[in-house]
Design a protein around this motif. Structure first.
Motif, PDB file in Angstrom:
ATOM      1  N   TYR A  55       0.850  -1.196   0.000  1.00 43.26           N
ATOM      2  CA  TYR A  55       0.000   0.000   0.000  1.00 43.26           C
ATOM      3  C   TYR A  55       0.886   1.247   0.000  1.00 43.26           C
ATOM      4  N   ASN A  56       0.924   1.926  -1.136  1.00 42.39           N
ATOM      5  CA  ASN A  56       1.625   3.219  -1.268  1.00 42.39           C
ATOM      6  C   ASN A  56       3.083   3.188  -0.809  1.00 42.39           C
ATOM      7  N   ARG A  57       3.798   2.137  -1.189  1.00 43.69           N
ATOM      8  CA  ARG A  57       5.212   2.036  -0.824  1.00 43.69           C
ATOM      9  C   ARG A  57       6.015   1.569  -2.030  1.00 43.69           C
TER      10      ARG A  57
ATOM     11  N   ASP B 274      -1.932  -5.172  -4.420  1.00 46.53           N
ATOM     12  CA  ASP B 274      -1.690  -3.731  -4.330  1.00 46.53           C
ATOM     13  C   ASP B 274      -2.964  -2.974  -3.990  1.00 46.53           C
ATOM     14  N   ASP B 275      -2.985  -2.401  -2.797  1.00 45.68           N
ATOM     15  CA  ASP B 275      -4.125  -1.603  -2.334  1.00 45.68           C
ATOM     16  C   ASP B 275      -3.968  -0.118  -2.654  1.00 45.68           C
ATOM     17  N   SER B 276      -2.887   0.264  -3.303  1.00 45.58           N
ATOM     18  CA  SER B 276      -2.612   1.676  -3.575  1.00 45.58           C
ATOM     19  C   SER B 276      -3.678   2.285  -4.484  1.00 45.58           C
TER      20      SER B 276
ATOM     21  N   TYR C 160       0.435 -10.032 -10.372  1.00 48.47           N
ATOM     22  CA  TYR C 160       0.184  -8.706  -9.789  1.00 48.47           C
ATOM     23  C   TYR C 160      -1.311  -8.403  -9.812  1.00 48.47           C
ATOM     24  N   PHE C 161      -1.836  -8.022  -8.638  1.00 48.81           N
ATOM     25  CA  PHE C 161      -3.261  -7.707  -8.509  1.00 48.81           C
ATOM     26  C   PHE C 161      -3.409  -6.307  -7.928  1.00 48.81           C
TER      27      PHE C 161
ATOM     28  N   ALA D 246      -9.528  -0.779  -2.055  1.00 48.93           N
ATOM     29  CA  ALA D 246      -8.547  -1.393  -1.150  1.00 48.93           C
ATOM     30  C   ALA D 246      -9.177  -2.474  -0.278  1.00 48.93           C
ATOM     31  N   LEU D 247      -8.485  -3.609  -0.177  1.00 48.00           N
ATOM     32  CA  LEU D 247      -8.973  -4.700   0.666  1.00 48.00           C
ATOM     33  C   LEU D 247      -8.552  -4.538   2.115  1.00 48.00           C
TER      34      LEU D 247
END
Length: 311
Positions: free
Chosen positions: A10-12, A37-39, A62-63, A68-69
């Protein structure tokens, strides 16, 4: 033999790339790297994904989740996608050491590929610039009893689990067992989803912990680490999980030791989360050591408790 490596993110973007690159080893095994990826904006492009594949025995899945989960469901989602015989979970801001996963796989071979073990090793503490804090590294592994004294199969599996000898990521576990376990949702496990998995694996499924005395992963402490967030509720949920499995009744002395070591963190977490009723009940319960209430820390806690109640 296939190994699945799950990386929720997430955002990294910068740290994620380092985590992915640390997964590549010279090996005859087949590997799949699964990234959830929750970004808000996708962290990786197709071009990025192609650049991460220097070896033929690797594939990347890649998902990107448009909605966001969140951590628990994201990891559970990845687990359900795995097809590996064995699996590893790696947080996006952490990484493997240069020989980290290989040393676990070598031990797995020596043990003839058991499916009832969780293999784990030591961690290095690094900062956001990848610089190791050696004192912190030594203290971490000493605190969690990751040393030559504890090499091999843990003699008291429940004790080893509850003392968190196995780190929250970088451990190697049977894929079939992990897919059976999954991650529980936030309402059930909160930010303690990692320790919840290990507790359920050992208590419900009788999996055994096996320690390899090698540095397996780098644990990054940065300004935005989850463990540093004031609203992190891992320790609160940890004790809910311990109560759920009756640890205070089945292993009272062990439960008391853990609580004695962590009561300051637990009380502080109640205050940070504005759970003032729980903080008050905890402070005046048997769980908060009576003699500790008369120490400078105990008096400070009482003052803080009084301040928030009187607001």
């Amino acid at each position: 033999m296939k190994i699945s490596i799950c990386i929720p993110t997430y955002n990294r973007r910068e740290f994620l790339e380092k985590a992915i690159l640390s997964c590549f080893f010279e090996s005859n095994y087949q590997f799949e790297i699964l990234i959830g990826d929750d970004s808000t904006i996708p962290s990786l492009s197709q071009k990025d994904l192609q650049s991460f594949l220097p070896q033929k025995n690797y594939e990347i899945k890649y998902f990107h989740h448009k909605k966001a989960l969140k951590q628990n469901k994201n990891v559970d989602f990845l687990i359900k996608q795995t097809t590996g015989d064995y699996c590893v979970i790696m947080h996006d801001d952490d990484s493997f050491t240069s020989e980290g996963l290989i040393c676990l796989l070598k031990k797995l071979e020596e043990l003839n590929f058991p499916n009832n073990l969780i293999l784990y090793g030591k961690q290095k503490i690094i900062d956001q610039n990848d610089i190791e804090n050696k004192n912190a590294t030594d203290n971490l592994n000493l605190s969690y009893q990751r040393s030559v004294t504890f090499v091999g199969l843990q003699t008291d599996n429940i004790k080893a689990t509850l003392l968190q000898r196995c780190p929250s990521n970088g451990f190697l576990i049977s894929g079939a067992q992990l897919r059976k376990l999954g991650y529980r949702d936030y309402e059930t496990a909160g930010d303690a989803c990692d320790i919840d998995l290990i507790i359920r694996a050992t208590i419900l499924y009788d999996l055994k912990l096996y320690f390899v005395n090698e540095f397996v992963s780098n644990y990054r402490i940065s300004k935005d680490s989850i463990s540093k967030l004031s609203n992190n509720n891992a320790i609160v949920f940890k004790y809910k999980i311990l109560d759920e499995f009756g640890i205070n009744k089945k292993y009272p002395s062990l439960h008391k030791k853990i609580l004695t070591d962590e009561y300051i963190l637990l009380f502080g977490s109640y205050l940070n989360l504005k759970k003032y009723k729980e903080a008050k009940e905890f402070y005046f319960s048997k769980q908060y050591p009576f003699y500790k209430r008369f120490t400078p820390r105990g008096i400070y806690h009482l003052i803080k408790l009084g301040q928030v109640i009187l607001k």
